[in-house]
Design an enzyme around this catalytic site. Structure first.
Site: not given
Length: 268
Positions: A148, A165, A18, A161, A163, A95
């Site tokens: 995050s 992270k 990424g 998101y 969940t 990433n």
């Protein structure tokens, strides 16, 4: 006179997934400036190539590597091909990410699977492919997963998101235990709001930072510096940790956005 730490990654080969927008391309550029040969990944070839040009500015060693991190066969093939061309990958930065700003009632099954597939499955596939080759070559290495602050706490309209992270945080700890006997260190970095939203190159309008005690958004370079430290020899005795680069966000909750209970109080 205090010692000055110089991060030298000469002779190292790094893969950054990424690597296109925002944090990823600055991580790639930072590792390249430190002397690593950097492979810039994105699922789209043109984005991977743009990231490689950005990371290679000034004559640094950067190459595009376009492949789909959610496809285990594609990952194996890309890592094998890159290893033959550039040497064994001994730095991996997981990433790549995507987010869908929806809650449990509005997110579709397909959207849920997309987010968890890119963030969790992608990290799994890439970590396994890189670790297998490091072990076969009897080489040490290091993996950094980009987590995050959302992975540490609940947040509305971010069910997939948050969940994914959150899973990355424990994936980091478990992977660190699996790979420690092989001299492969595994850590994570938790950014807070930084520049554009996840997967976006430019942001439309200003983002709020009221909940960040240091009073500003993160900068991609903030997180790239943390990654550089963790992959360097300066962090040779660090594995299984999460480095929060969040301006104090997780130290408390809503510090700046909450009313001051002492405001207006009179002195006795």
């Amino acid at each position: 006179m205090p010692n000055r730490v110089v991060y030298d990654l000469s002779g190292r080969v790094a893969l950054v997934t990424g690597a296109g927008p925002n944090i990823g391309r600055v991580i790639a550029a930072t590792l390249a400036r430190a002397g690593a040969s950097v492979l810039c990944n994105d699922v789209k070839a043109d984005i991977a190539e743009a990231a490689a040009r950005f990371a290679g500015e000034g004559g640094h060693n950067a190459h595009a590597l376009a492949f789909d991190i959610t496809d285990p066969d594609a990952v194996e093939q890309a890592v094998e091909t890159a290893s033959r061309a550039h040497g064994t990958i001994d730095i991996l930065v997981n990433n790549a990410g995507v987010t869908v700003p929806k809650n449990i009632l509005t997110v579709s099954v397909e959207e849920w699977r997309l987010v968890t597939r890119v963030i969790q499955d992608g990290a799994f596939h890439c970590s396994r492919a890189v670790a297998k080759r490091l072990i076969a070559a009897n080489k040490p290495g290091t993996i950094v997963n980009i987590a995050s602050t959302t992975g540490h706490r609940g947040r509305k309209n971010a069910i997939a998101y948050a969940t994914a992270k959150g899973g990355i945080l424990n994936f980091t700890r478990a992977l660190a235990m699996d790979l420690a006997p092989h001299r492969i260190r595994v850590n994570s970095v938790s950014p807070t709001k930084t520049g554009a939203s996840v997967g976006v190159i430019e942001t439309a309008g200003a983002r709020s930072f009221d909940e960040i005690p240091l009073g500003r958004l993160g900068e991609p370079q903030d997180h790239a510096n943390a990654v550089l430290f963790l992959v360097s020899d300066a962090a040779s005795f660090i594995t299984g940790i999460d480095l929060r680069v969040d301006g104090g966000t997780l130290a408390t909750w809503g510090t700046r956005s909450q009313p001051d209970p002492t405001a207006g109080a009179r002195r006795a």
